[in-house]
Design an enzyme around this catalytic site. Sequence first.
Site, PDB file in Angstrom:
ATOM      1  N   GLN A  38       0.838  -1.196   0.000  1.00 17.45           N
ATOM      2  CA  GLN A  38       0.000   0.000   0.000  1.00 17.45           C
ATOM      3  C   GLN A  38       0.875   1.249   0.000  1.00 17.45           C
ATOM      4  O   GLN A  38       2.084   1.170   0.221  1.00 17.45           O
ATOM      5  CB  GLN A  38      -0.889   0.003   1.247  1.00 17.45           C
ATOM      6  CG  GLN A  38      -0.103  -0.076   2.538  1.00 17.45           C
ATOM      7  CD  GLN A  38      -0.864  -0.711   3.680  1.00 17.45           C
ATOM      8  OE1 GLN A  38      -2.094  -0.747   3.677  1.00 17.45           O
ATOM      9  NE2 GLN A  38      -0.157  -1.215   4.681  1.00 17.45           N
ATOM     10  N   GLU A 113       2.079  -7.658  12.128  1.00 16.52           N
ATOM     11  CA  GLU A 113       1.753  -6.568  11.202  1.00 16.52           C
ATOM     12  C   GLU A 113       2.311  -6.920   9.836  1.00 16.52           C
ATOM     13  O   GLU A 113       3.495  -7.252   9.701  1.00 16.52           O
ATOM     14  CB  GLU A 113       2.353  -5.257  11.701  1.00 16.52           C
ATOM     15  CG  GLU A 113       2.431  -4.149  10.673  1.00 16.52           C
ATOM     16  CD  GLU A 113       1.080  -3.703  10.142  1.00 16.52           C
ATOM     17  OE1 GLU A 113       0.920  -3.658   8.901  1.00 16.52           O
ATOM     18  OE2 GLU A 113       0.185  -3.412  10.964  1.00 16.52           O
ATOM     19  N   ASP A 145       1.902 -12.099   7.875  1.00 19.64           N
ATOM     20  CA  ASP A 145       0.474 -12.207   7.600  1.00 19.64           C
ATOM     21  C   ASP A 145      -0.260 -12.665   8.861  1.00 19.64           C
ATOM     22  O   ASP A 145      -0.100 -13.806   9.304  1.00 19.64           O
ATOM     23  CB  ASP A 145       0.270 -13.210   6.471  1.00 19.64           C
ATOM     24  CG  ASP A 145      -1.175 -13.308   6.012  1.00 19.64           C
ATOM     25  OD1 ASP A 145      -2.068 -12.813   6.729  1.00 19.64           O
ATOM     26  OD2 ASP A 145      -1.417 -13.885   4.938  1.00 19.64           O
ATOM     27  N   ASP A 164      -6.613  -5.104  14.922  1.00 13.61           N
ATOM     28  CA  ASP A 164      -6.487  -3.665  14.707  1.00 13.61           C
ATOM     29  C   ASP A 164      -6.104  -3.462  13.250  1.00 13.61           C
ATOM     30  O   ASP A 164      -4.982  -3.097  12.922  1.00 13.61           O
ATOM     31  CB  ASP A 164      -5.432  -3.081  15.651  1.00 13.61           C
ATOM     32  CG  ASP A 164      -5.259  -1.579  15.482  1.00 13.61           C
ATOM     33  OD1 ASP A 164      -6.057  -0.972  14.749  1.00 13.61           O
ATOM     34  OD2 ASP A 164      -4.317  -1.028  16.071  1.00 13.61           O
ATOM     35  N   PRO A 171      -4.730  -5.164   1.880  1.00 12.19           N
ATOM     36  CA  PRO A 171      -4.143  -6.184   2.739  1.00 12.19           C
ATOM     37  C   PRO A 171      -5.006  -6.567   3.923  1.00 12.19           C
ATOM     38  O   PRO A 171      -4.778  -7.611   4.542  1.00 12.19           O
ATOM     39  CB  PRO A 171      -2.823  -5.539   3.203  1.00 12.19           C
ATOM     40  CG  PRO A 171      -3.011  -4.073   3.009  1.00 12.19           C
ATOM     41  CD  PRO A 171      -3.917  -3.936   1.823  1.00 12.19           C
TER      42      PRO A 171
END
Length: 293
Positions: A38, A113, A145, A164, A171
Amino acid sequence: MAASAKPTPTPGWIDEIFDGVRYGLAGRVIAEQQSPFQTVTIIESERYGKGLLLDGCWMTAERQERHYHECLVHPALCGAERIERVLVIGGGDGGTARECLRHSGVQHLDMVEIDGLVVEWSQRHLAAIGGGCWSDPRFHLTVGDGIAWAANAPDGSYDVVIVDGSDPAGPAEGLFNRAFFEQCRRILRPGGVFATQSESPEAFRQVHIDTVTVIREVFGHADPLYGWVPMYPSGWWSWTFAATDGRRYLQPDPERAAAVVRGCEIWSPRWQRGAFDAIPAAIERSLNAPSAP
């Protein structure tokens, strides 16, 4: 926090446009880079300090983050029977981990993360949000992942599982489906609590309703909590909490609550009671409507 059209730049402003509404802050971009997943953007705003956008969507800012992180963490950490082992999926800015680690009963926290650039830039530009979490010996970071992590973790691995993630696109898309929630249920210990952000009941009404409905079906007990994050689409946000042995997240443990509440800006047991009761009438009707045969 929303999939959005690319805004027309306004000099001196950083904007997210979603569904015909512009959400902007006066400020400037100080860093921007495309990661493998991203576009990661760091901004300096006049009102809310430094902030983070992913693919042009607001994620957090220094003087907004407590509106989000306290509401996601403390109902779960004060509601679970035990809190020794915690899993955070996402949360690369560090705010969720920071709030979890304020609880002395947490002995081990895994944070998974997917985007290492989010972690790197949060540590560099948004250090106040993560605070001391990055150096806490209880904190264990994996860049990878989170969906695969949950699928591969042993049964009953965690007392609390917190998701979160950003919105159900890119993703984070796999964080909003039944198969993932079933894995989270499997790895939760008896007496545990599951928590996730569950979108805006105004800007993402159907996504919100569908998310709460599926979580309730998977866990047996689930309830949304409502608050506000002014920089997000509509400013009105939700978090959903679930457990398999009753609605234990509704009643904060008094000792745990007392240990953290003085350091909170938003959350308190009183605020939590009101936030669970603040379910809009139309949302409540939709959630309680009988399923189609």
